[in-house]
Design a protein around this motif. Structure first.
Motif, short mmCIF file in Angstrom:
data_model
loop_
_atom_site.label_atom_id
_atom_site.label_comp_id
_atom_site.label_asym_id
_atom_site.label_seq_id
_atom_site.Cartn_x
_atom_site.Cartn_y
_atom_site.Cartn_z
N UNK A 1 43.05 35.23 38.00
CA UNK A 1 44.04 34.55 38.81
C UNK A 1 45.42 35.20 38.77
N UNK A 2 45.74 35.81 37.64
CA UNK A 2 47.09 36.38 37.52
C UNK A 2 47.08 37.90 37.74
N UNK A 3 46.31 38.59 36.91
CA UNK A 3 46.39 40.05 36.99
C UNK A 3 45.85 40.60 38.31
N UNK A 4 44.71 40.09 38.74
CA UNK A 4 44.13 40.62 39.99
C UNK A 4 45.04 40.30 41.18
N UNK A 5 45.64 39.11 41.17
CA UNK A 5 46.56 38.74 42.26
C UNK A 5 47.78 39.66 42.26
N UNK A 6 48.30 39.93 41.06
CA UNK A 6 49.47 40.81 40.96
C UNK A 6 49.13 42.23 41.42
N UNK A 7 47.95 42.69 41.00
CA UNK A 7 47.54 44.05 41.40
C UNK A 7 47.38 44.15 42.91
N UNK A 8 46.86 43.07 43.53
CA UNK A 8 46.69 43.07 44.99
C UNK A 8 48.06 43.15 45.66
N UNK A 9 49.03 42.41 45.11
CA UNK A 9 50.38 42.45 45.68
C UNK A 9 50.95 43.86 45.58
N UNK A 10 50.69 44.51 44.45
CA UNK A 10 51.19 45.87 44.28
C UNK A 10 50.49 46.85 45.21
N UNK A 11 49.22 46.57 45.53
CA UNK A 11 48.51 47.44 46.48
C UNK A 11 49.22 47.39 47.84
N UNK A 12 49.70 46.19 48.22
CA UNK A 12 50.45 46.05 49.47
C UNK A 12 51.75 46.83 49.41
N UNK A 13 52.41 46.73 48.25
CA UNK A 13 53.68 47.45 48.06
C UNK A 13 53.45 48.96 48.11
N UNK A 14 52.31 49.37 47.58
CA UNK A 14 51.96 50.79 47.57
C UNK A 14 51.86 51.33 48.99
N UNK A 15 51.31 50.52 49.89
CA UNK A 15 51.18 50.92 51.30
C UNK A 15 52.56 51.23 51.87
N UNK A 16 53.53 50.32 51.62
CA UNK A 16 54.88 50.54 52.14
C UNK A 16 55.52 51.76 51.49
N UNK A 17 55.29 51.94 50.20
CA UNK A 17 55.87 53.10 49.50
C UNK A 17 55.33 54.39 50.08
N UNK A 18 54.03 54.39 50.44
CA UNK A 18 53.42 55.60 51.02
C UNK A 18 54.00 55.88 52.41
N UNK A 19 54.14 54.83 53.22
CA UNK A 19 54.67 55.02 54.57
C UNK A 19 56.12 55.49 54.50
N UNK A 20 56.90 54.85 53.62
CA UNK A 20 58.31 55.22 53.45
C UNK A 20 58.41 56.67 52.95
N UNK A 21 57.51 57.01 52.04
CA UNK A 21 57.48 58.37 51.51
C UNK A 21 57.18 59.38 52.59
#
Lengths: 253, 224
Positions: free
Chosen positions: B124-144
């Motif tokens: 409930x906590x770690x997997x949810x947090x990792x999923x949120x970071x996966x979304x953030x990673x997408x933006x970081x890649x596009x911005x990069x």
């Protein structure tokens, strides 16, 4: 293990073993000229910046760890840490090492200890500067930790040299926002691609393994680089040979 | 050049353990079954139980890995206790470390009390947090990707961006992208495949060479 695999592994190991011996003997008296690699040329600037501005360097193993298929990569990263940390021991901000796998922690501690020992500064060495950032399934939790490390420790430069995936982009983002340089290299292709695109100083392919030659300026490691170059040429020639043989055997069809 | 006795000893142990493990892994099956290409050679060496020794060394390394897990947990706690003791550290940072220590021991307590709840906490906590970071990673890649050309325009960076655009265009679900799809397929099958194999071959060669040099004691990165 089947016979073909046994034979292949045995032959490859033997060839590399004998080439290693022969080239080491032949080039013992010769100076080895290294091709310039921008990332390694930037190391003195990065360490100098760290010392002058009292901002620590952050070096990361990523998922590289002893006991897995990244064992030798972890050794290469350790060499990188050792050579780089030697140059920052005189500063007020000690280098911080992070690892996603616990098995890399003893390696990191040993590399840092040796770096401080070599500069007669053992009393300044603090084991807590080698930290475990649990990776999680996709190493994203560790990347989040590395992002927080930037503001917590006011990192001067990030040096990600190990096994990373696309999560390098998150560290690159925070490094860019804080105007800090990023040097990155990975054994994984997705990590390589992101590092090439986003890092200020990318390390490509086997360049990760050359820290001893370039930063340490060590003759033993320089000979290893020369051997690796020879092996690369031999592999290229072997591929060409197989291609020509296949073309002639099939008549170009 | 002075060579310390400890370093020599560690080198000798490493070389011996490494050589026995390699031989055990390479010839192990042949010793057990008496088959394979090396079966005749092994007859001479049958008195040395390489496979058994290799298995012992591998079991020891697994044990060491388990021990380092404890070291890692201790490391986490030392880092955060150290931060709590630092006078110059901001209060917000100390608060973070304090919460971390609480959550750390809380999670252990929950896990000991009920393993199911402990695993639920992870899901409930770690997997949810990792999923949120996966979304953030997408933006970081596009911005990069946007940032690539801002820093410096070189031929290789231009090629990189063009390839990226090609891949994104080919992924669009629109009709009439036949030519783009054909170019995309060729790019993926020939230059990308060749480049990837080239990079991996380079890494494999460097890994093999490092391994051989560690095994013969030429690279003593573990000792000095």
């Amino acid at each position: 293990m089947d016979t073909i695999t046994q034979l292949s592994v045995f032959v490859i190991l033997l060839v590399i073993f004998f080439l290693n011996i022969v080239i080491s003997i032949l080039r013992r008296r010769q100076a080895v000229n290294l091709r310039p690699i921008e990332a390694y040329e930037a190391i003195p600037d990065l360490t100098g910046l760290s010392v002058e501005a009292a901002r620590p360097l952050h070096i990361a193993y990523g998922n590289a760890a002893a006991g897995a298929d990244t064992t030798l990569l972890a050794l290469a990263t350790s060499e990188f840490i050792n050579q780089t940390a030697r140059q920052t021991t005189i500063g007020d901000a000690p280098t911080i090492v992070t690892a996603n796998e616990t098995v890399a922690i003893p390696l990191g501690v040993d590399s840092m200890r040796r770096a401080y020992e070599s500069q007669n500064a053992t009393d300044q060495f603090n084991e807590v500067n080698v930290r475990w950032y649990p990776g999680g399934e996709n190493s994203l939790a560790a990347a989040a930790g590395m992002m927080a490390l930037q503001s917590d420790e006011n990192i001067g430069a990030h040096l990600l040299v190990g096994s990373f995936g696309a999560e390098i982009a998150l560290v690159a983002d925070i490094a860019h926002r804080q105007d800090r340089p990023l040097l990155a290299g990975s054994d994984r292709l997705e990590g390589q691609a992101v590092a090439y695109a986003l890092a200020d100083y990318p390390l490509i392919g086997d360049e990760i393994f050359q820290a001893g030659s370039y930063i340490g300026n060590n003759d033993r490691f320089k000979r290893r680089t020369a051997i690796l170059d020879t092996l690369r040429w031999l592999t290229a020639l072997a591929i060409l040979g197989v291609m020509i043989f296949t073309l002639t055997a099939t008549g170009g069809a | 050049m002075q060579v310390r006795f400890g370093v020599v000893l560690i080198s000798v142990i490493t070389v011996l353990v490494g050589a026995v493990t390699v031989l055990g892994l390479l010839l192990g099956d042949s010793i057990i079954t008496g088959e394979g290409l090396f079966a005749d050679v092994i007859v001479i060496l049958t008195r040395i139980p390489f496979a058994d020794l290799a298995a012992v060394f591998l079991r020891l390394s697994v044990l060491m890995i388990a021990v380092t897990m404890l070291a890692g947990m201790a490391n986490l706690i030392f880092v955060h206790f150290g931060r709590l003791r630092q006078r110059e550290l901001r209060l917000s940072r100390k608060l973070f470390s304090f919460i971390f220590v609480l959550v750390y021991f809380g999670t252990i307590a929950v896990y000991i009390n009920s393993r199911t709840n402990g695993l639920r906490l992870l899901d409930d906590v770690q997997v949810a947090l990792e999923s949120a970071f996966a979304g953030l990673l997408f933006f970081a890649l596009v911005y990069g990707a946007v940032r690539i050309m801002h820093r410096e325009v070189t031929l290789y960076r231009l090629l990189f961006v063009l390839t990226l655009l090609l891949v994104l265009l080919a992924a669009l679900p629109f009709p009439g992208l036949g030519l783009i799809s054909r170019v995309y397929n060729w790019v993926m099958a020939v230059p990308v495949e060749a480049g990837a194999k080239g990079i991996l071959l380079g890494i494999a060669l460097a890994t093999l060479l490092t391994g051989v040099r560690v095994l013969v004691g030429q690279d003593r990165s573990y000792g000095q």
